[in-house]
Design an enzyme around this catalytic site. Structure first.
Site, PDB file in Angstrom:
ATOM      1  N   THR A 151     -82.836 -32.305   3.718  1.00 53.65           N
ATOM      2  CA  THR A 151     -82.797 -33.412   2.770  1.00 53.65           C
ATOM      3  C   THR A 151     -84.097 -34.224   2.780  1.00 53.65           C
ATOM      4  OG1 THR A 151     -81.830 -34.954   4.377  1.00 53.65           O
ATOM      5  CG2 THR A 151     -80.299 -33.620   3.065  1.00 53.65           C
ATOM      6  N   ASP A 152     -84.246 -35.027   1.726  1.00 57.34           N
ATOM      7  CA  ASP A 152     -85.386 -35.938   1.656  1.00 57.34           C
ATOM      8  C   ASP A 152     -84.977 -37.294   2.227  1.00 57.34           C
ATOM      9  OD1 ASP A 152     -83.850 -37.172  -0.325  1.00 57.34           O
ATOM     10  OD2 ASP A 152     -85.026 -36.342  -1.970  1.00 57.34           O
ATOM     11  N   GLN A 153     -85.813 -38.295   2.063  1.00 54.92           N
ATOM     12  CA  GLN A 153     -85.516 -39.617   2.628  1.00 54.92           C
ATOM     13  C   GLN A 153     -84.296 -40.285   1.999  1.00 54.92           C
ATOM     14  OE1 GLN A 153     -89.238 -41.729   2.223  1.00 54.92           O
ATOM     15  NE2 GLN A 153     -89.825 -41.218   4.322  1.00 54.92           N
ATOM     16  N   MET A 154     -83.875 -39.798   0.850  1.00 54.40           N
ATOM     17  CA  MET A 154     -82.701 -40.367   0.186  1.00 54.40           C
ATOM     18  C   MET A 154     -81.419 -39.646   0.583  1.00 54.40           C
ATOM     19  SD  MET A 154     -84.371 -40.964  -3.587  1.00 54.40           S
ATOM     20  CE  MET A 154     -85.038 -39.302  -3.636  1.00 54.40           C
ATOM     21  N   VAL A 170     -80.806 -36.554  -0.092  1.00 57.18           N
ATOM     22  CA  VAL A 170     -80.528 -35.550  -1.118  1.00 57.18           C
ATOM     23  C   VAL A 170     -81.224 -34.249  -0.723  1.00 57.18           C
ATOM     24  CG1 VAL A 170     -80.971 -34.952  -3.551  1.00 57.18           C
ATOM     25  CG2 VAL A 170     -80.303 -37.283  -2.931  1.00 57.18           C
TER      26      VAL A 170
END
Length: 143
Positions: free
Chosen positions: A15-18, A20
Site C-alpha cells: 500500500t501507499d501512505q493512504m 491504498v
C-alpha cells in the site's frame, strides 16, 4: 466459463501512505491469478521454464475502478480470454472483500525459447497444455 479464483490478503508493504494498494501491485496480483489458473489446469509454469521456455508479457491493460485497502482481502478471477496455439490472452477481475469490482485487465503472452526469444508452438511443444487451453477457451466461448 473456466475461471480460477485466488484470494489475497492485502499486506502493508503493498500500500501507499493512504493505505491504498499501490497501482503496480495489481499487476503482481494478476500474475498470481495467472499462476493459479495454470495450476488448476494441471500444469506448472516453473517446469516449463526448466525446459528453457518462458512466457513474457507482450501487452497489459488495466482499468482501476475502486481501491483495495490495507487489512482487506481481495479476490482475483482469471480466465483465458483468447488462445490460438501461439498467443494467450488472460482476462482478470479483482474484487474487494465486499464483492465490488476493483480492477479489470488483460495480459497478452507468447511462449518463447529463453535463449533466443523465438516463439514456439504450444500445440507442438506441450500438446497436453494446448488441449487444456483449448478446452478452457471453449468453455469461455460457450458461457
Amino acid at each position: 466459463m473456466f475461471v480460477a479464483t485466488k484470494e489475497i490478503e492485502v499486506r502493508y508493504a503493498e500500500t501507499d501512505q493512504m493505505g491504498v494498494v499501490y497501482h503496480a501491485n495489481y499487476l503482481v496480483w494478476m500474475e498470481l491469478g495467472r499462476t493459479a489458473l495454470i495450476q488448476e489446469l494441471g500444469f506448472n509454469y516453473a517446469e516449463m521454464e526448466k525446459d528453457g521456455i518462458i512466457s513474457p508479457v507482450m501487452d497489459i491493460q488495466v482499468s482501476y475502478k475502486k481501491p483495495v485497502r490495507y487489512g482487506e482481502k481481495a479476490t482475483i478471477r482469471t480466465w483465458i480470454e483468447h488462445y490460438d496455439g501461439l498467443r494467450i490472452v488472460y482476462g482478470y477481475e479483482i474484487f474487494t472483500a465486499d464483492g465490488e469490482l476493483s480492477v479489470t485487465g488483460e495480459s497478452k503472452h507468447v511462449c518463447v525459447k529463453k535463449d533466443s526469444f523465438r516463439p514456439i508452438s504450444v500445440k507442438k511443444k506441450y500438446p497436453d497444455w494446448h488441449e487444456a487451453y483449448e478446452k478452457a477457451k471453449k468453455q469461455s466461448v460457450e458461457a
